[in-house]
Design a protein around this motif. Structure first.
Motif, PDB file in Angstrom:
ATOM      1  N   ASP A 150       0.838  -1.202   0.000  1.00 54.75           N
ATOM      2  CA  ASP A 150       0.000   0.000   0.000  1.00 54.75           C
ATOM      3  C   ASP A 150       0.871   1.249   0.000  1.00 54.75           C
ATOM      4  N   VAL A 151       0.807   1.991  -1.092  1.00 55.98           N
ATOM      5  CA  VAL A 151       1.629   3.183  -1.266  1.00 55.98           C
ATOM      6  C   VAL A 151       0.716   4.351  -1.632  1.00 55.98           C
ATOM      7  N   ASP A 152       0.791   5.446  -0.861  1.00 52.69           N
ATOM      8  CA  ASP A 152       0.000   6.619  -1.207  1.00 52.69           C
ATOM      9  C   ASP A 152       0.846   7.581  -2.040  1.00 52.69           C
ATOM     10  N   GLU A 153       0.256   8.699  -2.420  1.00 54.61           N
ATOM     11  CA  GLU A 153       0.938   9.603  -3.340  1.00 54.61           C
ATOM     12  C   GLU A 153       2.212  10.189  -2.739  1.00 54.61           C
ATOM     13  N   ASP A 154       2.173  10.551  -1.471  1.00 53.53           N
ATOM     14  CA  ASP A 154       3.374  11.114  -0.844  1.00 53.53           C
ATOM     15  C   ASP A 154       4.504  10.087  -0.780  1.00 53.53           C
ATOM     16  N   THR A 155       4.150   8.862  -0.417  1.00 51.16           N
ATOM     17  CA  THR A 155       5.167   7.811  -0.352  1.00 51.16           C
ATOM     18  C   THR A 155       5.710   7.504  -1.741  1.00 51.16           C
ATOM     19  N   ALA A 156       4.819   7.483  -2.725  1.00 52.75           N
ATOM     20  CA  ALA A 156       5.254   7.240  -4.109  1.00 52.75           C
ATOM     21  C   ALA A 156       6.217   8.326  -4.568  1.00 52.75           C
ATOM     22  N   ARG A 157       5.968   9.559  -4.158  1.00 53.63           N
ATOM     23  CA  ARG A 157       6.852  10.657  -4.548  1.00 53.63           C
ATOM     24  C   ARG A 157       8.235  10.487  -3.902  1.00 53.63           C
ATOM     25  N   THR A 158       8.257  10.070  -2.658  1.00 51.08           N
ATOM     26  CA  THR A 158       9.542   9.815  -1.993  1.00 51.08           C
ATOM     27  C   THR A 158      10.320   8.728  -2.729  1.00 51.08           C
ATOM     28  N   TYR A 159       9.630   7.675  -3.116  1.00 52.12           N
ATOM     29  CA  TYR A 159      10.272   6.587  -3.867  1.00 52.12           C
ATOM     30  C   TYR A 159      10.790   7.102  -5.211  1.00 52.12           C
ATOM     31  N   ALA A 160       9.962   7.867  -5.904  1.00 46.64           N
ATOM     32  CA  ALA A 160      10.359   8.399  -7.212  1.00 46.64           C
ATOM     33  C   ALA A 160      11.570   9.317  -7.097  1.00 46.64           C
ATOM     34  N   GLU A 161      11.631  10.123  -6.071  1.00 47.76           N
ATOM     35  CA  GLU A 161      12.756  11.051  -5.908  1.00 47.76           C
ATOM     36  C   GLU A 161      14.069  10.302  -5.695  1.00 47.76           C
ATOM     37  N   SER A 162      13.991   9.091  -5.156  1.00 48.76           N
ATOM     38  CA  SER A 162      15.218   8.315  -4.954  1.00 48.76           C
ATOM     39  C   SER A 162      15.781   7.794  -6.274  1.00 48.76           C
ATOM     40  N   PHE A 163      14.980   7.822  -7.332  1.00 48.56           N
ATOM     41  CA  PHE A 163      15.451   7.372  -8.644  1.00 48.56           C
ATOM     42  C   PHE A 163      16.375   8.389  -9.305  1.00 48.56           C
ATOM     43  N   TYR A 164      16.264   9.639  -8.911  1.00 50.80           N
ATOM     44  CA  TYR A 164      17.042  10.704  -9.529  1.00 50.80           C
ATOM     45  C   TYR A 164      18.293  11.010  -8.710  1.00 50.80           C
ATOM     46  N   ALA A 165      19.240  11.674  -9.340  1.00 50.55           N
ATOM     47  CA  ALA A 165      20.393  12.178  -8.608  1.00 50.55           C
ATOM     48  C   ALA A 165      19.933  13.221  -7.587  1.00 50.55           C
ATOM     49  N   PRO A 166      20.631  13.352  -6.460  1.00 54.74           N
ATOM     50  CA  PRO A 166      20.218  14.322  -5.442  1.00 54.74           C
ATOM     51  C   PRO A 166      20.083  15.719  -6.025  1.00 54.74           C
TER      52      PRO A 166
END
Length: 276
Positions: A150-166
């Motif tokens: 179960d992933v909500d939009e905020d959690t999904a955004r955190t996961y997505a941000e980890s895909f990019y360079a800082p």
């Protein structure tokens, strides 16, 4: 680019194809992603040159969900789908490109793909077993989201941000949409399967008889470069991990032109396809 569908291992698999007719290239996306992530390659010069085929894994993108607990949502289960997809699309001599989970799937499937021209993986530390996880991956708490049903939009955004360079200014909306569209059981079943009968990827890399390109974003937040550098890989392209500047975990999203250039260089050194 519209989806097409093909029946593989008794289930419908969605995929996208590029307009090119050259070397087949099969593109395997990562956890909670879809074929959309390859759009810049499919729609660009790379896709106009090569016959690119990007599938949606079961429960991802436009591919229907699998039955929870069926074994499909596992690295071996996905590898069987990949092998069937390659056969169904007559792409047995393809370069297999895997990102993140897609790279693990590609390595697992290598024994089922004897005619593949080569493999290119990134965001993928080959694992000998669960004991390698702590060293292979950086201590990023976002990684656990990929194993959470179960992933909500905020959690999904955190996961997505980890895909990019800082500090990347790139938008995450498409990544978030893919994460939220993924069947939650695909994440939780994958987590449960990792302690099971997955292949020894360290051994696969050590004994692979096909060229292997290992790419790595310089700003990677998930995979440990030091772990990759220690691997024994006799067929490793150029004898070293190839670093992509200005990219993190997802160079196909961040630096697609640079990724395409590297893949072109790798393809140029592969054996030619029959009839090429």
């Amino acid at each position: 680019m519209a989806h097409e569908f093909v029946r593989v291992t008794g289930r419908e698999i969605a995929y996208r194809r590029s307009s090119g007719q050259g070397r087949p290239v099969v593109l395997v996306h990562g956890n909670s992603s879809s074929s959309r992530t390859w759009s810049r390659l499919l729609d660009g010069e790379f896709g106009r040159r090569h016959r690119c085929l990007a599938l949606d894994l079961p429960g991802h993108g436009a591919s229907p969900a699998a039955e929870p607990g069926s074994g499909v949502y596992s690295v071996p289960g996905y590898a069987a789908v990949l092998s069937g997809f390659v056969d169904a699309l007559d792409a047995r001599d393809a370069l297999i490109v895997g990102w993140s989970l897609g790279g693990h799937i590609a390595l697992e499937a290598s024994g089922l793909l004897p005619d593949a021209a080569g493999y290119a993986v990134f965001g993928t530390p080959p694992l000998g077993g669960p004991g390698d996880l702590a060293e292979a991956f950086l201590p990023n708490p976002a990684l656990q989201i990929g194993f959470t049903a179960d992933v909500d939009e905020d959690t999904a955004r955190t996961y997505a941000e980890s895909f990019y360079a800082p500090g990347s200014p790139l938008p995450t909306a498409d990544l978030v949409a893919d994460i939220l569209a993924t069947d939650g059981a695909a994440r939780s079943d994958l987590a449960a399967s990792l302690a099971g009968a997955t292949a020894d990827e360290v051994e696969i890399v050590a004994t692979l008889d096909r060229p292997l390109a290992v790419l790595h974003g310089a700003g990677e937040q998930i995979v440990n470069l030091a772990y990759l550098d220690k691997l024994h890989a006799p067929t490793l392209w150029r004898g070293a991990v190839q670093i992509i500047p200005n990219a993190g975990h997802a160079p196909q999203e961040e630096t697609p032109a640079e990724l395409a250039d590297l893949l072109e260089e790798f393809i140029a050194e592969l054996p030619q396809s029959p009839g090429a």
